[in-house]
Design a protein around this motif. Structure first.
Motif, PDB file in Angstrom:
ATOM      1  N   PRO B   8      -7.209   2.768   0.949  1.00 22.01           N
ATOM      2  CA  PRO B   8      -7.938   2.585   2.194  1.00 22.01           C
ATOM      3  C   PRO B   8      -8.294   3.929   2.817  1.00 22.01           C
ATOM      4  N   GLN B   9      -9.045   3.894   3.861  1.00 25.22           N
ATOM      5  CA  GLN B   9      -9.407   5.110   4.573  1.00 25.22           C
ATOM      6  C   GLN B   9      -8.196   5.662   5.312  1.00 25.22           C
ATOM      7  N   SER B  10      -7.356   4.759   5.795  1.00 25.12           N
ATOM      8  CA  SER B  10      -6.141   5.175   6.486  1.00 25.12           C
ATOM      9  C   SER B  10      -5.090   4.091   6.338  1.00 25.12           C
ATOM     10  N   LEU B  11      -3.845   4.480   6.479  1.00 20.18           N
ATOM     11  CA  LEU B  11      -2.775   3.494   6.453  1.00 20.18           C
ATOM     12  C   LEU B  11      -1.583   4.018   7.239  1.00 20.18           C
ATOM     13  N   ILE B  12      -0.861   3.059   7.811  1.00 24.72           N
ATOM     14  CA  ILE B  12       0.347   3.356   8.571  1.00 24.72           C
ATOM     15  C   ILE B  12       1.500   2.646   7.887  1.00 24.72           C
ATOM     16  N   VAL B  13       2.562   3.384   7.627  1.00 22.43           N
ATOM     17  CA  VAL B  13       3.713   2.812   6.947  1.00 22.43           C
ATOM     18  C   VAL B  13       4.977   3.256   7.666  1.00 22.43           C
ATOM     19  N   GLN B  14       5.960   2.386   7.677  1.00 21.46           N
ATOM     20  CA  GLN B  14       7.226   2.743   8.302  1.00 21.46           C
ATOM     21  C   GLN B  14       8.036   3.633   7.370  1.00 21.46           C
ATOM     22  N   ILE B  20       0.583   3.019  -0.684  1.00 26.77           N
ATOM     23  CA  ILE B  20      -0.211   2.840  -1.904  1.00 26.77           C
ATOM     24  C   ILE B  20      -1.663   3.181  -1.611  1.00 26.77           C
ATOM     25  N   ILE B  21      -2.227   4.074  -2.408  1.00 25.46           N
ATOM     26  CA  ILE B  21      -3.617   4.492  -2.267  1.00 25.46           C
ATOM     27  C   ILE B  21      -4.310   4.251  -3.609  1.00 25.46           C
ATOM     28  N   ASN B  22      -5.490   3.665  -3.544  1.00 23.38           N
ATOM     29  CA  ASN B  22      -6.195   3.287  -4.757  1.00 23.38           C
ATOM     30  C   ASN B  22      -7.496   4.062  -4.939  1.00 23.38           C
ATOM     31  N   CYS B  23      -7.827   4.342  -6.174  1.00 21.29           N
ATOM     32  CA  CYS B  23      -9.092   4.997  -6.496  1.00 21.29           C
ATOM     33  C   CYS B  23      -9.731   4.346  -7.710  1.00 21.29           C
ATOM     34  N   ALA B  24     -11.060   4.345  -7.739  1.00 23.89           N
ATOM     35  CA  ALA B  24     -11.804   3.786  -8.849  1.00 23.89           C
ATOM     36  C   ALA B  24     -12.918   4.746  -9.234  1.00 23.89           C
ATOM     37  N   TYR B  25     -13.267   4.740 -10.507  1.00 25.15           N
ATOM     38  CA  TYR B  25     -14.321   5.634 -10.985  1.00 25.15           C
ATOM     39  C   TYR B  25     -15.192   4.895 -11.985  1.00 25.15           C
TER      40      TYR B  25
END
Lengths: 115, 111
Positions: B8-14, B20-25
């Motif tokens: 995602p563009q941003s995320l908040i986690v405790q 988890i950050i995802n990328c595709a090509y």
């Protein structure tokens, strides 16, 4: 050892003026890259130098942008007749290995503000 | 045209959670996939990288998972800590080209 250094750290200029940004790569690094990072956005490739080969200028957004590098040392990025859309952080990186595989070591950037 | 798409563009986690950050090509010639971490006011720094001959690489609390057939790769930050709060960029390159960066993900780890 020293990392990549950039100067100035901040630059405020009036629209229409020319600016010159400097990058000192890590000694011995043959590859040098310039990127532009607009606020909240990713890194936009500008230009790539590899040794004495012709630079890859494919990312330069207009002919107002140019860059030079002397051998494997300092590089300067020049923006002529600056526009407000040129406002961004300009990052320089150097790498020991050419092509895409080498770890790129980034400088802290120059924050350019065009008023 | 962005060659690497990141979410995602941003995320908040405790604290203690998993980020988890995802990328595709699309470019099947890409064969080097690094992740860079950037703190405010600093340049990005290499965090971890993977080549497509393996499906997973782990370094400490950071793991890259790579799915060649789906042309996707992801970064997992286990036991997230407040010091992990930063912007993370995925990137990709082929043997001749320059790195293509994703747009970045701002991670905030709350205490």
């Amino acid at each position: 050892g020293a990392g990549v250094s950039q100067s100035p750290s901040n630059k405020v200029t009036e629209k229409g003026k020319d600016v010159e940004l400097r990058c000192d790569p890590i000694s011995g690094h043959t590859a040098l890259y310039w990127y532009r990072q607009r606020l909240g956005q990713g890194l936009e490739f500008l230009i790539y130098f590899q040794g004495n080969s012709a630079p890859d200028k494919s990312g330069l957004p207009s002919d107002r942008f140019s860059a030079e590098r002397t051998g494997e040392s300092v590089s300067t990025l020049t923006i002529q007749r600056t526009q407000q859309e040129d406002s961004a952080v300009y990052l320089c990186a150097s790498s020991l290995v050419s092509r895409g595989y080498g770890e790129q070591y980034f400088g802290p950037g120059t924050r350019l503000t065009v008023t | 045209q962005q060659q690497v798409k990141q979410s995602p563009q941003s995320l908040i986690v405790q604290k203690g959670g998993i980020s988890i950050i995802n990328c595709a090509y699309e470019n099947t010639a890409f064969d080097y996939f690094p992740w860079y971490q950037q703190f405010p006011g600093k340049g990005p720094a290499l965090l971890i990288a993977i080549r497509p001959d393996v499906s997973e690489k782990k370094e400490g609390r950071f793991t890259i998972s790579f799915n060649k057939s789906a042309k996707q790769f992801s970064l997992h930050i286990m036991d997230s800590q407040p010091g992990d709060s930063a912007t993370y960029f995925c990137a990709a390159a082929d043997s001749w080209g320059k790195l293509q960066f994703g747009a970045g993900t701002q991670v905030v780890v709350t205490p």
